[in-house]
Design a protein around this motif. Structure first.
Motif, PDB file in Angstrom:
ATOM      1  N   ARG A 407      12.267 -43.767  61.910  1.00  0.00           N
ATOM      2  CA  ARG A 407      12.383 -42.366  61.459  1.00  0.00           C
ATOM      3  C   ARG A 407      13.446 -42.228  60.376  1.00  0.00           C
ATOM      4  NH1 ARG A 407      12.346 -41.106  67.615  1.00  0.00           N
ATOM      5  NH2 ARG A 407      10.160 -40.621  67.980  1.00  0.00           N
ATOM      6  N   MET A 408      14.556 -42.921  60.573  1.00  0.00           N
ATOM      7  CA  MET A 408      15.629 -42.830  59.591  1.00  0.00           C
ATOM      8  C   MET A 408      15.176 -43.418  58.249  1.00  0.00           C
ATOM      9  SD  MET A 408      19.549 -44.146  59.831  1.00  0.00           S
ATOM     10  CE  MET A 408      19.981 -42.952  61.056  1.00  0.00           C
ATOM     11  N   LEU A 411      13.148 -40.896  56.488  1.00  0.00           N
ATOM     12  CA  LEU A 411      13.956 -39.811  55.915  1.00  0.00           C
ATOM     13  C   LEU A 411      14.692 -40.255  54.664  1.00  0.00           C
ATOM     14  CD1 LEU A 411      15.315 -38.171  59.183  1.00  0.00           C
ATOM     15  CD2 LEU A 411      13.752 -37.143  57.526  1.00  0.00           C
ATOM     16  N   PHE A 412      14.958 -41.549  54.569  1.00  0.00           N
ATOM     17  CA  PHE A 412      15.575 -42.069  53.341  1.00  0.00           C
ATOM     18  C   PHE A 412      14.519 -42.337  52.262  1.00  0.00           C
ATOM     19  CE2 PHE A 412      19.450 -43.117  55.856  1.00  0.00           C
ATOM     20  CZ  PHE A 412      20.412 -42.664  54.955  1.00  0.00           C
TER      21      PHE A 412
ATOM     22  N   LEU B 104      16.352 -36.612  64.694  1.00  0.00           N
ATOM     23  CA  LEU B 104      15.297 -37.221  63.870  1.00  0.00           C
ATOM     24  C   LEU B 104      13.908 -36.704  64.219  1.00  0.00           C
ATOM     25  CD1 LEU B 104      16.673 -40.877  63.861  1.00  0.00           C
ATOM     26  CD2 LEU B 104      16.553 -39.336  61.897  1.00  0.00           C
ATOM     27  N   ARG B 114      20.888 -32.679  54.694  1.00  0.00           N
ATOM     28  CA  ARG B 114      20.413 -33.654  55.678  1.00  0.00           C
ATOM     29  C   ARG B 114      20.785 -35.086  55.263  1.00  0.00           C
ATOM     30  NH1 ARG B 114      16.282 -32.502  59.395  1.00  0.00           N
ATOM     31  NH2 ARG B 114      15.417 -34.342  60.376  1.00  0.00           N
ATOM     32  N   MET B 115      20.757 -35.355  53.968  1.00  0.00           N
ATOM     33  CA  MET B 115      21.045 -36.711  53.508  1.00  0.00           C
ATOM     34  C   MET B 115      22.504 -37.083  53.801  1.00  0.00           C
ATOM     35  SD  MET B 115      19.426 -39.264  52.443  1.00  0.00           S
ATOM     36  CE  MET B 115      17.864 -38.585  51.909  1.00  0.00           C
ATOM     37  N   LEU B 118      22.662 -37.945  57.336  1.00  0.00           N
ATOM     38  CA  LEU B 118      22.074 -39.268  57.573  1.00  0.00           C
ATOM     39  C   LEU B 118      23.039 -40.393  57.220  1.00  0.00           C
ATOM     40  CD1 LEU B 118      18.383 -39.053  56.259  1.00  0.00           C
ATOM     41  CD2 LEU B 118      19.133 -39.547  58.590  1.00  0.00           C
TER      42      LEU B 118
END
Lengths: 464, 141
Positions: A407-408, A411-412, B104, B114-115, B118
């Motif tokens: 998932r991460m 998102l990247f 997530l 959000r970045m 993260l």
């Protein structure tokens, strides 16, 4: 005896097995996450057998799953209640066409066998996977990437022509110029639209020797800059890298002490050369900024191509080959790669090195024409993969964390490479393929209207 | 002794826990460096929590300058927000659900860049871990 056995066996040149003759390998793939039992296992002998099988499956409402070396880790290369086709029984290698530098092969040919055959003529496929113990048909159905992909794209990009048996049992010869819709559907198509029964592969001439520089980086950002510089320099034939942990003891993570690591980045840069004409080391390494320059290795090119064989042999000897392999591989946009790698590795225990590893591969976004091999936009990309071997008893505590890694990555801005463990929802699949998804659905309806081929992974059934 | 969720004593205990946590100090060393690291944790009302509550936590570079419950569901000085029903928070704080999973999968909503969040996963995980370590008495239905 299964009532369909005799009819099926009599119609094929190849062999047919029923569950009483199955081995554990017939019920799982390298991921060892799913255990499915087929009704029949078939070892075909010819394209005609594949045509017969597909028509038999259509007639009797059976699903057909083809497998090469079954190195996939999701619901691929395994079958539940239908026919599992072991393509390794179709392993003929044709004569090399010296003029066009191509060779025709059957899909069950192992890349290791092909590489050895071609090496005698000083030829090699432009791209080889790290693991040569997988089949041509298998990796073409996935994309097939390796340490020369930054130059030549995927293995699927180096196919000149193929024969494909569609889900209707028709044999279609296709290429980037003729029947291109099916050609690009089958390349990295996960077996969804047809069974590849012949591939004409582009080859290149190789030099007999390689020199590999074993550089080490302690900063992922410096490594990535040098990797980009190496790709752009045009000097190198192969680029390979990893994340390598140096264990640092334990520290609290979410309140519980865990072993953590400082991560280093080995970067191996390889150039082929003719015996007696080795490269100029200073010129080759000019401008690179490694933390250390550890070793310079000269070896025959065929030995370089097989450099991972001892690693896989060790995994088998140590028993980790039998563990679960929920590999999480992705292709990251250049802009977010360093942040993603740092975040993921900060939480990755150094124990991942036990029967597994962390892969990094610098890549170009412009080298692949494949329509199904999805990558982020951009000229420069970074492949990144966690490749663990997980003892079955740890699966419960590991699976959620690995899903979060996936998932991460997404998102990247990453795209997953699909040979690993992919646990997408139907919506995530659509997101993965973007506009291509609707084309894939149309291809499925056209070439496999009864949806008999390789069900269980791509969610065609969830798309009305 | 248990602390009652939603009280100023609970908020103060969280601030104190953050400031003595080596995990938080290390993981969040760069949190708030060059950006507003203050976080608003919003616990939405559910069957056990009659009124939505919001906890404003002032965070910068591995330390906490204060924590207090505030009215409403926004705060002008918050750089980030994490928002979920109390039931989701309870699962996270009792370690039934990983904070990362809640974030997530969208069960816990993120407000703010959000970045940036993260890029500092260890920081907010350590924040949640400090809250989870408190001996908390949650409201019951």
């Amino acid at each position: 005896m299964d009532p369909l056995y005799e009819t099926l066996a009599a119609s094929l040149q190849g062999t047919v097995r029923t569950p009483d003759a199955f081995t554990a390998e017939h019920r799982e793939n390298y991921g060892r996450i799913f255990r499915w039992t087929p009704r029949f296992v078939v070892q075909p002998q010819s394209q005609r057998d594949i045509v017969t099988l597909v028509r038999f499956c259509r007639e009797h409402g059976l699903h057909l799953t083809n497998r090469g070396a079954a190195h996939s880790q999701s619901q691929l290369a395994i079958n539940h209640g239908g026919v599992l086709v072991e393509m390794q029984s179709m392993h003929a290698i044709g004569a090399v066409d010296e003029k066009s530098l191509t060779v025709d092969v059957e899909p069950g040919v192992l890349w290791s066998d092909l590489t050895h055959r071609l090496a005698k003529s000083g030829l090699v496929p432009p791209v080889l996977t790290n693991n040569l113990g997988v089949t041509v048909g298998g990796t073409l159905s996935m994309a097939g990437i390796g340490v020369a992909s930054f130059r030549y794209g995927s293995q699927g990009d180096n196919v000149v022509e193929m024969d494909v048996v569609t889900g209707e049992g028709s044999v279609v010869t296709c290429s980037p110029e003729t029947n291109d819709e099916l050609f690009w559907g089958a390349i990295a198509g996960l077996g969804s639209f047809g069974v590849i029964t012949r591939a004409r592969l582009q080859l290149r001439r190789m030099k007999p020797m390689t020199r590999t520089y074993y550089l080490l980086y302690d900063d992922v950002r410096v490594f990535l800059e040098d990797a980009r510089s190496a790709m752009d320099s045009g000097k190198w034939d192969h680029l390979e890298s990893w994340g390598a942990p140096c264990a640092q003891g334990t520290r609290p993570v979410a309140g519980e002490r865990q072993v953590f690591a400082k991560w280093f980045y080995p970067f191996h840069l390889t150039i082929e050369y003719d015996a007696g004409s080795p490269p100029d080391d200073a010129a080759m390494l000019a401008g690179l900024r490694p933390y250390d320059n550890l070793y310079t290795d000269d070896c025959p090119t065929i030995e370089f191509l097989e450099r991972m064989v001892p690693v896989f042999a060790l995994w088998k000897k140590a028993g980790t080959w039998e563990f679960m392999h929920p590999w999480i591989e992705c292709i990251l946009p250049w802009e977010t790669a360093a942040d993603c790698i740092e975040q993921v590795l900060a939480d990755t225990p150094p124990g991942i090195q036990l029967g597994g590893h962390v892969l990094l591969w610098p890549a170009k976004g412009t080298t692949s024409r494949s329509k199904n091999f999805m990558v982020p936009a951009g000229d420069n990309l970074v492949g990144f993969g966690l490749l663990p071997a997980v003892p079955q008893k740890f699966w419960g505590e590991v699976s959620e964390r690995l899903e979060n890694v996936s998932r991460m990555m997404l998102l990247f801005g990453a795209k997953r490479y699909l040979s690993g463990w992919v646990n997408f929802t139907p919506e995530e699949w659509k997101e993965h393929f973007g506009a291509r998804w609707h084309e894939l659905v149309a291809l499925k309806r056209r070439y496999d209207p009864d949806s008999i081929l390789n069900p269980g992974f791509l969610p065609f059934e969830a798309t009305p | 002794m248990s602390l009652t969720f939603g009280t100023e004593a609970w908020a103060a205990a969280l601030a104190a826990a953050l400031n003595v946590s080596s995990e938080y100090r290390n993981a969040a060393a760069k949190w708030g460096d060059g950006f507003n690291g203050n976080v608003l944790l919003v616990f939405d009302a559910d069957a056990t929590l009659g009124t939505t509550r919001a906890l404003f936590v002032e965070l910068t570079k591995g330390s906490c300058r204060g924590a207090s419950f505030v009215p409403g569901v926004s705060h002008p000085d918050a750089g980030f927000g994490l928002r979920a029903p109390l039931s989701v928070w309870r699962d996270v704080l009792s370690r039934k659900t990983l904070a990362a999973t809640a974030i997530l999968t969208g069960k816990m909503k993120v407000e703010g860049d959000r970045m940036t969040l993260l890029k500092h996963t260890a920081a907010h995980r350590a924040l949640v871990a400090c809250a989870a370590a408190l001996d908390t008495e949650f409201p019951s239905a």
